[in-house]
Design a protein around this motif. Structure first.
Motif, PDB file in Angstrom:
ATOM      1  N   LEU A 113       0.830  -1.206   0.000  1.00 30.84           N
ATOM      2  CA  LEU A 113       0.000   0.000   0.000  1.00 30.84           C
ATOM      3  C   LEU A 113       0.871   1.265   0.000  1.00 30.84           C
ATOM      4  CD1 LEU A 113      -2.800  -1.017   2.535  1.00 30.84           C
ATOM      5  CD2 LEU A 113      -2.973  -0.834   0.056  1.00 30.84           C
ATOM      6  N   ALA A 114       1.925   1.232   0.815  1.00 32.72           N
ATOM      7  CA  ALA A 114       2.809   2.401   0.893  1.00 32.72           C
ATOM      8  C   ALA A 114       3.495   2.631  -0.453  1.00 32.72           C
ATOM      9  CB  ALA A 114       3.850   2.205   1.990  1.00 32.72           C
ATOM     10  N   ALA A 115       3.966   1.551  -1.072  1.00 35.89           N
ATOM     11  CA  ALA A 115       4.662   1.698  -2.359  1.00 35.89           C
ATOM     12  C   ALA A 115       3.699   2.184  -3.436  1.00 35.89           C
ATOM     13  CB  ALA A 115       5.288   0.364  -2.765  1.00 35.89           C
ATOM     14  N   VAL A 116       2.455   1.670  -3.400  1.00 38.16           N
ATOM     15  CA  VAL A 116       1.467   2.109  -4.393  1.00 38.16           C
ATOM     16  C   VAL A 116       1.169   3.594  -4.180  1.00 38.16           C
ATOM     17  CG1 VAL A 116      -0.967   1.926  -5.035  1.00 38.16           C
ATOM     18  CG2 VAL A 116       0.426  -0.135  -4.840  1.00 38.16           C
ATOM     19  N   LEU A 120       3.750  -5.566  -6.272  1.00 36.57           N
ATOM     20  CA  LEU A 120       3.949  -4.266  -6.907  1.00 36.57           C
ATOM     21  C   LEU A 120       4.275  -4.447  -8.397  1.00 36.57           C
ATOM     22  CD1 LEU A 120       3.928  -1.340  -5.892  1.00 36.57           C
ATOM     23  CD2 LEU A 120       6.401  -1.470  -5.720  1.00 36.57           C
ATOM     24  N   GLY A 121       5.118  -5.434  -8.694  1.00 32.41           N
ATOM     25  CA  GLY A 121       5.477  -5.723 -10.087  1.00 32.41           C
ATOM     26  C   GLY A 121       4.233  -6.084 -10.900  1.00 32.41           C
ATOM     27  N   LEU A 122       3.386  -6.945 -10.307  1.00 32.51           N
ATOM     28  CA  LEU A 122       2.166  -7.366 -11.005  1.00 32.51           C
ATOM     29  C   LEU A 122       1.239  -6.169 -11.240  1.00 32.51           C
ATOM     30  CD1 LEU A 122       1.413 -10.706  -9.099  1.00 32.51           C
ATOM     31  CD2 LEU A 122       2.276 -10.433 -11.427  1.00 32.51           C
ATOM     32  N   THR A 123       1.152  -5.299 -10.214  1.00 34.90           N
ATOM     33  CA  THR A 123       0.284  -4.124 -10.328  1.00 34.90           C
ATOM     34  C   THR A 123       0.779  -3.207 -11.441  1.00 34.90           C
ATOM     35  OG1 THR A 123      -0.088  -4.262  -7.976  1.00 34.90           O
ATOM     36  CG2 THR A 123      -0.714  -2.204  -9.020  1.00 34.90           C
ATOM     37  N   GLU A 124       2.076  -3.039 -11.512  1.00 37.83           N
ATOM     38  CA  GLU A 124       2.653  -2.152 -12.529  1.00 37.83           C
ATOM     39  C   GLU A 124       2.433  -2.683 -13.922  1.00 37.83           C
ATOM     40  OE1 GLU A 124       5.288   0.882 -12.743  1.00 37.83           O
ATOM     41  OE2 GLU A 124       6.676  -0.340 -11.589  1.00 37.83           O
ATOM     42  N   ALA A 125       2.586  -4.010 -14.062  1.00 43.56           N
ATOM     43  CA  ALA A 125       2.364  -4.609 -15.377  1.00 43.56           C
ATOM     44  C   ALA A 125       0.926  -4.344 -15.813  1.00 43.56           C
ATOM     45  CB  ALA A 125       2.636  -6.107 -15.317  1.00 43.56           C
ATOM     46  N   THR A 166      11.570   2.287  -7.550  1.00 42.46           N
ATOM     47  CA  THR A 166      12.027   3.321  -6.612  1.00 42.46           C
ATOM     48  C   THR A 166      11.194   3.311  -5.326  1.00 42.46           C
ATOM     49  OG1 THR A 166      12.785   4.612  -8.468  1.00 42.46           O
ATOM     50  CG2 THR A 166      12.567   5.769  -6.373  1.00 42.46           C
ATOM     51  N   PRO A 167       9.860   3.474  -5.428  1.00 44.35           N
ATOM     52  CA  PRO A 167       9.090   3.417  -4.184  1.00 44.35           C
ATOM     53  C   PRO A 167       9.128   2.036  -3.544  1.00 44.35           C
ATOM     54  CG  PRO A 167       7.626   3.740  -6.061  1.00 44.35           C
ATOM     55  CD  PRO A 167       9.013   3.793  -6.583  1.00 44.35           C
ATOM     56  N   GLY A 168       9.168   0.997  -4.392  1.00 43.86           N
ATOM     57  CA  GLY A 168       9.208  -0.370  -3.842  1.00 43.86           C
ATOM     58  C   GLY A 168      10.418  -0.577  -2.963  1.00 43.86           C
ATOM     59  N   VAL A 169      11.583  -0.208  -3.493  1.00 46.58           N
ATOM     60  CA  VAL A 169      12.831  -0.405  -2.751  1.00 46.58           C
ATOM     61  C   VAL A 169      12.879   0.538  -1.538  1.00 46.58           C
ATOM     62  CG1 VAL A 169      15.344  -0.155  -2.881  1.00 46.58           C
ATOM     63  CG2 VAL A 169      14.107  -1.303  -4.708  1.00 46.58           C
TER      64      VAL A 169
END
Lengths: 230, 302
Positions: free
Chosen positions: B30-33, B238-243, B273-276
């Motif tokens: 949630l934070a990364a999104v 996060l990767g799946l969401t971005e795709a 960036t936000p993920g890391v």
């Protein structure tokens, strides 16, 4: 071994649990380095409470206790562990950590003191052989007999070569053969230089080994010399 | 070393601790999104603002009755001439009525006879060079060519967009801070539960000479390890969401919505960036919170 000041000194020590009645009254005694004492007295006389003060599990409510020349009341949270490392404790209920192997239980005092693993392997191996548990390195405490658990607890108490070795009723739940075996282990530690205090209400044991006694009756302490001494 | 470690305390067996990776995963996700959305909207707003500030729009009112909508408008040439020597003015593009009608179609709908309406002529004046044209002067010149001409330098838009972008970024930062606080609260709960469960073992460790730090470090490492596992799960999510968003963004109608035209690697960067950052932040927060909680609790023990 003790440096300057008293090795162990209790001065007019009183102790109570919380707001409860006082269980130790005006207890005063000195322990010289390299001595062996029994702590005797009937159940409820305050033996365990006195030992708890001795190994810093509790703080006295009045009076003064000096260990290795240090006033225990002035020990900070950083200093107390350093003093505790000089004290080996055999708890009444052993307090072995059930999730750790026999080896790791004995290694614990060395690990908390940041001793290297190679040294730990050597010392612990020797210690477990000394207490007759060389074949039980990986055994969990629950798989050991009562006598074996007690010997494991002794091994843990002495592995860091403590200056003071304290045992609370170590022979309480074992047969005579195991009790004598344990006493020989305490005597060995004593011969290596440790000051030993063994709490017991086993009169036969006290009589057989003939060490001076710190005798408690209803929270009051008296010192009984070994039979045959002046 | 972080993933496989010997603990004196059986922390792996705590029920509450087992939930920590999943909760951290959810919070980190949630934070990364929130952070990625803030960044993406910020980039979008910046691009939008750049786009509108690179041009000035001039609306020439429709010609009076009798003038054919698609006939050549003499005011176009006059406007070009009037703007030719104005500093900061580059190319001047005149949209014909059909182009203006097409721009209105998304709002008015196709086949509604937009082309039959008296539409204004639209001039797009490109800004050239470091200095923007003097809008007041430009407005005066256009008024002389076509009284009632409207000159829009998008100043209001740009200010609105900048304000919106700032608010979105601040909101995203606030959301991340709240999530971090919630994450810290979960860690405090799990650690306190662990302290209560292992109180006896901790007392034994103390009595054989363990410093508070020795015990606190075990909780800290264990919690950081749990947060690490949670962070990995969140990175996958996060990767799946971005795709998914990447493909969704490709199908956006650019006339309705400004497109976030990014290269695939820029998409990866936008998510990574936000993920890391969140991953590292959560590990740090979890570890530090655990250590602090344990130290405070131990200070009340023997």
């Amino acid at each position: 071994m003790s440096g300057g000041g008293a090795f162990v000194r209790f001065e007019q020590v009183g102790f109570s649990y919380g707001d409860g009645p006082e269980v130790l009254h005006d207890v005063s005694f000195d322990l010289e380095p390299g001595t062996f004492h029994f702590l005797t007295g009937p159940s409820g006389a305050g033996k365990t409470s006195l030992l708890k003060l001795l190994y810093l599990a509790q703080r006295q409510t009045r009076g003064a206790i000096r260990l290795f020349g240090r006033d225990t009341a002035s020990l900070s949270r950083l200093e107390a562990p350093v003093v505790r490392r000089r004290i080996g404790v055999v708890f009444q209920d052993f307090r072995l950590l059930p999730h750790l192997s026999a080896f790791d239980n004995v290694a614990l005092p060395l690990r908390v003191a940041s001793v290297g693993e190679a040294q730990i392997r050597q010392h612990v191996g020797e210690l477990l052989a000394w207490v007759g548990l060389a074949d039980a390195l990986d055994a969990r405490p629950a798989t050991l007999s009562g006598g074996e658990q007690q010997r494991l607890a002794i091994a843990r108490a002495v592995v860091a070569r403590p200056d003071l070795l304290v045992a609370d009723e170590p022979t309480g739940n074992v047969d005579d053969h195991n009790a004598q075996r344990m006493m020989r282990l305490f005597q060995n530690a004593h011969h290596y230089g440790a000051t030993v205090v063994v709490a017991t209400h086993n009169a036969a044991l006290v009589e057989r080994y003939n060490y001076p006694q710190l005798h408690l009756e209803a929270g009051k302490l008296s010192i009984l010399p070994a039979a045959g001494s002046a | 070393m972080l993933l496989r470690r010997r603990y004196d305390l059986p922390l792996d067996r705590d029920g509450a601790a087992r939930l920590v990776p999943w909760i951290v995963a959810l919070m980190s996700y949630l934070a990364a999104v929130a952070l990625a959305a803030g960044l993406a909207l910020g980039v979008l707003a910046w691009r939008w603002s750049e786009g509108v500030s690179s041009a000035i729009t001039v609306l020439l009112p429709p010609l009076g009755d009798g003038a054919a909508a698609n006939s050549e408008d003499p005011r176009i040439a006059q406007a070009r001439q009037a703007l030719a020597d104005l500093p900061g003015v580059g190319a001047v593009q005149a949209l014909d009525p059909a182009q203006v009608a097409r721009r209105l179609e998304p709002w008015l709908g196709a086949g509604t006879g937009v082309g039959e309406l008296p539409l204004p002529r639209l001039l797009i004046v490109r800004v050239s060079g470091p200095r923007r044209p003097d809008t007041a002067e430009l407005r005066q010149r256009m008024d002389r060519v076509a009284p009632g001409a409207v000159v829009d330098d998008h100043g209001t838009w740009r200010a609105e967009i900048a304000r919106l972008a700032m608010r979105i970024m601040a909101l995203s930062g606030f959301a991340v801070a709240l999530i971090a606080l919630a994450g810290a609260a979960v860690v405090v709960f799990a650690v306190r539960s662990g302290l209560a469960i292992h109180r006896d073992t901790i007392e034994v460790l103390h009595l054989i000479g363990a410093h508070d730090d020795y015990i606190a470090r075990q909780f800290q490492n264990h919690t950081a390890r749990l947060a690490f596992a949670g962070g990995l799960i969140s990175l996958v999510l996060l990767g799946l969401t971005e795709a998914f968003l990447y493909h969704a963004a490709l199908s956006l109608d650019p006339t309705l919505m400004p497109r976030l035209d990014l290269q695939p690697w820029q998409w990866v960067l936008l998510g990574a960036t936000p993920g890391v950052l969140v991953f590292a932040g959560m590990m740090g927060i979890a570890g530090a919170t655990a250590k602090r909680t344990v130290r405070r609790a131990l200070a009340r023990m023997v």
